[in-house]
Design an enzyme around this catalytic site. Structure first.
Site, PDB file in Angstrom:
ATOM      1  N   ASN A  23       0.810  -1.224   0.000  1.00 34.89           N
ATOM      2  CA  ASN A  23       0.000   0.000   0.000  1.00 34.89           C
ATOM      3  C   ASN A  23       0.843   1.273   0.000  1.00 34.89           C
ATOM      4  O   ASN A  23       0.307   2.362  -0.172  1.00 34.89           O
ATOM      5  CB  ASN A  23      -0.966   0.000   1.190  1.00 34.89           C
ATOM      6  CG  ASN A  23      -2.070  -1.032   1.009  1.00 34.89           C
ATOM      7  OD1 ASN A  23      -2.263  -1.549  -0.090  1.00 34.89           O
ATOM      8  ND2 ASN A  23      -2.779  -1.340   2.075  1.00 34.89           N
ATOM      9  N   CYS A 117     -16.252  -3.744  -4.660  1.00 38.21           N
ATOM     10  CA  CYS A 117     -15.438  -4.939  -4.561  1.00 38.21           C
ATOM     11  C   CYS A 117     -16.229  -6.004  -3.823  1.00 38.21           C
ATOM     12  O   CYS A 117     -17.397  -5.790  -3.506  1.00 38.21           O
ATOM     13  CB  CYS A 117     -14.060  -4.649  -3.994  1.00 38.21           C
ATOM     14  SG  CYS A 117     -13.994  -4.491  -2.262  1.00 38.21           S
ATOM     15  N   ARG A 122     -17.154   0.778  -2.976  1.00 36.60           N
ATOM     16  CA  ARG A 122     -15.948   1.530  -2.579  1.00 36.60           C
ATOM     17  C   ARG A 122     -15.883   2.771  -3.464  1.00 36.60           C
ATOM     18  O   ARG A 122     -15.259   2.772  -4.518  1.00 36.60           O
ATOM     19  CB  ARG A 122     -14.688   0.660  -2.730  1.00 36.60           C
ATOM     20  CG  ARG A 122     -14.656  -0.448  -1.702  1.00 36.60           C
ATOM     21  CD  ARG A 122     -13.432  -1.306  -1.820  1.00 36.60           C
ATOM     22  NE  ARG A 122     -12.240  -0.654  -1.326  1.00 36.60           N
ATOM     23  CZ  ARG A 122     -11.041  -1.256  -1.317  1.00 36.60           C
ATOM     24  NH1 ARG A 122     -10.898  -2.472  -1.785  1.00 36.60           N
ATOM     25  NH2 ARG A 122      -9.986  -0.618  -0.846  1.00 36.60           N
ATOM     26  N   PRO A 123     -16.524   3.853  -3.008  1.00 39.04           N
ATOM     27  CA  PRO A 123     -16.633   5.042  -3.861  1.00 39.04           C
ATOM     28  C   PRO A 123     -15.298   5.747  -4.080  1.00 39.04           C
ATOM     29  O   PRO A 123     -14.360   5.558  -3.310  1.00 39.04           O
ATOM     30  CB  PRO A 123     -17.578   5.950  -3.063  1.00 39.04           C
ATOM     31  CG  PRO A 123     -17.505   5.473  -1.652  1.00 39.04           C
ATOM     32  CD  PRO A 123     -17.158   4.020  -1.696  1.00 39.04           C
ATOM     33  N   ASP A 306      -7.567  -3.725   7.341  1.00 39.80           N
ATOM     34  CA  ASP A 306      -6.863  -4.805   6.629  1.00 39.80           C
ATOM     35  C   ASP A 306      -6.418  -5.940   7.538  1.00 39.80           C
ATOM     36  O   ASP A 306      -5.827  -6.912   7.051  1.00 39.80           O
ATOM     37  CB  ASP A 306      -5.626  -4.237   5.915  1.00 39.80           C
ATOM     38  CG  ASP A 306      -5.975  -3.639   4.569  1.00 39.80           C
ATOM     39  OD1 ASP A 306      -7.110  -3.823   4.117  1.00 39.80           O
ATOM     40  OD2 ASP A 306      -5.090  -3.007   3.962  1.00 39.80           O
ATOM     41  N   ARG A 398      -2.010 -11.103  -4.726  1.00 43.11           N
ATOM     42  CA  ARG A 398      -2.022  -9.654  -4.951  1.00 43.11           C
ATOM     43  C   ARG A 398      -1.196  -8.937  -3.896  1.00 43.11           C
ATOM     44  O   ARG A 398      -0.611  -7.890  -4.186  1.00 43.11           O
ATOM     45  CB  ARG A 398      -3.460  -9.113  -4.877  1.00 43.11           C
ATOM     46  CG  ARG A 398      -4.295  -9.391  -6.095  1.00 43.11           C
ATOM     47  CD  ARG A 398      -5.630  -8.704  -5.959  1.00 43.11           C
ATOM     48  NE  ARG A 398      -5.428  -7.390  -5.376  1.00 43.11           N
ATOM     49  CZ  ARG A 398      -6.234  -6.799  -4.496  1.00 43.11           C
ATOM     50  NH1 ARG A 398      -7.337  -7.399  -4.113  1.00 43.11           N
ATOM     51  NH2 ARG A 398      -5.970  -5.609  -4.016  1.00 43.11           N
TER      52      ARG A 398
HETATM   53  C1  UD1 Z   1      -8.795   1.506   2.961  1.00 45.42           C
HETATM   54  C2  UD1 Z   1      -8.110   1.609   4.295  1.00 45.42           C
HETATM   55  C3  UD1 Z   1      -6.676   1.232   4.077  1.00 45.42           C
HETATM   56  C4  UD1 Z   1      -6.643  -0.168   3.442  1.00 45.42           C
HETATM   57  C5  UD1 Z   1      -7.492  -0.249   2.175  1.00 45.42           C
HETATM   58  C6  UD1 Z   1      -7.626  -1.626   1.575  1.00 45.42           C
HETATM   59  C7  UD1 Z   1      -8.583   3.235   6.072  1.00 45.42           C
HETATM   60  C8  UD1 Z   1      -8.837   4.659   6.428  1.00 45.42           C
HETATM   61  N1  UD1 Z   1      -8.272   2.966   4.798  1.00 45.42           N
HETATM   62  O1  UD1 Z   1      -8.085   2.376   2.084  1.00 45.42           O
HETATM   63  O2  UD1 Z   1      -5.973   1.259   5.299  1.00 45.42           O
HETATM   64  O3  UD1 Z   1      -5.348  -0.538   3.141  1.00 45.42           O
HETATM   65  O4  UD1 Z   1      -8.790   0.197   2.473  1.00 45.42           O
HETATM   66  O5  UD1 Z   1      -8.277  -2.484   2.401  1.00 45.42           O
HETATM   67  O6  UD1 Z   1      -8.622   2.373   6.915  1.00 45.42           O
HETATM   68  N2  UD1 Z   1     -14.527   6.806   0.837  1.00 45.42           N
HETATM   69  C9  UD1 Z   1     -15.495   7.607   0.274  1.00 45.42           C
HETATM   70  N3  UD1 Z   1     -15.199   8.248  -0.901  1.00 45.42           N
HETATM   71  C10 UD1 Z   1     -13.984   8.143  -1.522  1.00 45.42           C
HETATM   72  C11 UD1 Z   1     -12.989   7.317  -0.923  1.00 45.42           C
HETATM   73  C12 UD1 Z   1     -13.313   6.662   0.252  1.00 45.42           C
HETATM   74  O7  UD1 Z   1     -16.591   7.732   0.784  1.00 45.42           O
HETATM   75  O8  UD1 Z   1     -13.769   8.744  -2.560  1.00 45.42           O
HETATM   76  C13 UD1 Z   1     -14.818   6.100   2.100  1.00 45.42           C
HETATM   77  C14 UD1 Z   1     -14.781   4.589   1.953  1.00 45.42           C
HETATM   78  O9  UD1 Z   1     -16.008   4.052   1.526  1.00 45.42           O
HETATM   79  C15 UD1 Z   1     -14.402   4.157   3.355  1.00 45.42           C
HETATM   80  C16 UD1 Z   1     -13.498   5.291   3.848  1.00 45.42           C
HETATM   81  O10 UD1 Z   1     -13.780   6.402   3.008  1.00 45.42           O
HETATM   82  O11 UD1 Z   1     -15.524   4.092   4.184  1.00 45.42           O
HETATM   83  C17 UD1 Z   1     -12.019   4.989   3.783  1.00 45.42           C
HETATM   84  O12 UD1 Z   1     -11.693   4.665   2.449  1.00 45.42           O
HETATM   85  P1  UD1 Z   1     -10.217   4.810   1.875  1.00 45.42           P
HETATM   86  O13 UD1 Z   1      -9.240   5.046   2.972  1.00 45.42           O
HETATM   87  O14 UD1 Z   1     -10.215   5.712   0.708  1.00 45.42           O
HETATM   88  O15 UD1 Z   1     -10.049   3.420   1.276  1.00 45.42           O
HETATM   89  P2  UD1 Z   1      -8.748   2.897   0.738  1.00 45.42           P
HETATM   90  O16 UD1 Z   1      -7.849   3.941   0.208  1.00 45.42           O
HETATM   91  O17 UD1 Z   1      -9.168   1.766  -0.129  1.00 45.42           O
END
Ligand code: UD1
Length: 419
Positions: A23, A117, A122-123, A306, A398
């Protein structure tokens, strides 16, 4: 499609060296687009997602190779494309990371919109709203996010709600080359975000507040190519530590960052493990029975989403009722049903898994649904009595380097089979 055959139960004993963090590597690879020249990332892991990301960068016209653990990405020649195509994005959501760098350095980006996913939506709205706050025009056409900034990005102000790792990285990468000052609020403080920011600063960016919720960024006109050593993978380290909790035994991890592991070490102790650390090493041991735990995932420095699946595998064998709540992704429990096939007792209600410990798990065929869920199934299978088959292990490839070889070196009876 490869699958694992696992015969248990076996305790785990021995040493493991932790690889570079997936990551952290993916956003650093995207950041290579911000500079002209050769970016060099040492300690880059050899994972499927890293290879997918290299495919994506090659698609854009970047030359790249991994040799002796160093990833070299050459952006000397102009890009040939600004498009992250559907066929790559559907395999790896992290492809969205090219949005900010392409806009900042080239004024245009076309990125296939990532879908949901296995565990739910996952927006990416914060990624697009964040770059729009820096002056980019963003539209959606035929499943693609089309974004333009023909006269370049300008500094702006944006608040992330909720905290998002991906969006913080993306908007920070856009802002470092935007004209003027940017204020980003409610930013993610995860170690991977801090590493990206520090690598950008070392390349000439002006970013203040890394590791806090507020970032002040003053745009610069150009950056030098990035040079950095990827931080150790705290989730891989946590997964091996959870493995010894589930299966019992004693393992020593080297190449860890203890400051990144604290939330996980606390839960391991609650589970009944002994954990000692010195320098970059952690020794974890589990001899006695497992104790039930209460786990709530939160943004860093809270307990990572995670890691909840792997801890659930341990809770399945604890003497009592554990509760695991995922506040980041409340639906991220697809592993619960597969763990139940191994004999675990788990009920999921309103974003909380209630795990009633059982005396023993039993081997069974199970199916991996996503990266961390598949890690949990492998750990549970190592501790289960009899033979398990874990299908669809491409998910685990992955994010973990040769996990079956490393678990086998610790005493697990695990083999990769090709169907
Ligand atoms: C998240 C985890 C990260 C982990 C990854 C994969 C957190 C804060 N982040 O990162 O540690 O490695 O999943 O499992 O724990 N969201 C929105 N709009 C957006 C982006 C995000 O609403 O544009 C929301 C998501 O739905 C979620 C939260 O924000 O509830 C955190 O998401 P985000 O940190 O962006 O997800 P990842 O980057 O995938």
């Amino acid at each position: 499609m490869d699958y694992f055959v696992i015969d248990g139960p076996t305790p785990l004993m021995g040493d493991v060296r932790i690889a570079g963090a997936k990551n952290a590597t993916l956003p650093l690879m995207a950041a290579a687009l911000l500079a002209r020249g050769e970016t060099r990332l040492a300690n880059a892991p050899d994972l499927r997602d890293r290879r997918f990301f290299l495919d994506l960068l090659r698609e854009l016209g970047v030359a790249g190779e991994l040799a002796n653990g160093e990833l070299r990405l050459d952006t000397t020649v102009p890009l040939t494309s600004h498009t992250a195509p559907y066929d790559i994005v559907r395999k790896m959501r992290a492809s969205i990371y090219v949005l900010g760098p392409l806009l900042a350095a080239y004024g245009a980006a076309r990125v296939s919109k990532p879908g949901g996913c296995a565990w739910g939506p996952r927006p990416v709205d914060l990624h697009t709203a964040g770059v729009a706050a820096l002056g980019a025009e963003v539209t959606e056409e035929h499943g693609y996010i089309i974004s333009r900034a023909p006269r370049g990005l300008r500094g702006g102000r944006f608040r992330f709600e909720p905290v998002s790792v991906g969006a913080t990285c993306n908007v920070m990468m856009a802002a470092v080359l935007a004209r003027g000052e940017t204020l980003l609020e409610n930013c993610a403080c995860e170690p991977e975000v801090v590493q990206l920011g520090e690598a950008l600063v070392a390349a000439g960016a002006r970013v203040e507040g890394l590791g806090t919720r507020t970032l002040h960024i003053e745009g610069v006109s150009s950056l030098a190519p990035l040079r950095c050593t990827v931080i150790p993978d705290r989730i891989e380290a946590g997964t091996f530590l959870a493995a010894v909790a589930v299966a019992g035994g004693r393992i020593r991890l080297s190449g860890c960052r203890l400051d990144h592991l604290q939330p996980v070490l606390g839960v391991l102790r609650d589970l009944g493990c002994t954990v000692a650390s010195e320098g970059d090493q952690v020794v974890a041991e589990r001899r006695g029975p497992l104790q039930p735990v209460r786990v709530i995932t939160e943004p860093f420095p809270g307990f990572p989403t995670d890691m909840q699946a792997q801890i659930m595998a341990a809770a399945a064998l604890a003497g009592g009722v554990s509760r695991i709540t995922d506040t980041i992704y409340p639906d991220r429990f697809t592993h619960a049903a597969e763990l139940q096939r191994l004999g675990a007792q788990i009920d999921v209600h309103d974003g909380t898994a209630i795990v009633t410990g059982v005396a023993a798990l039993q081997g069974a065929p199970v199916m991996a649904t996503d990266l961390r869920a598949s890690a949990a199934l492998v750990l549970a299978a190592v501790a289960a009595h009899g033979r398990s088959e874990v299908r669809r292990v491409y998910h685990i490839d992955r994010g973990y380097e040769r996990i079956e070889q490393r678990l086998a070196a610790l005493g697990a009876k695990i083999q990769r089979m090709s169907a």
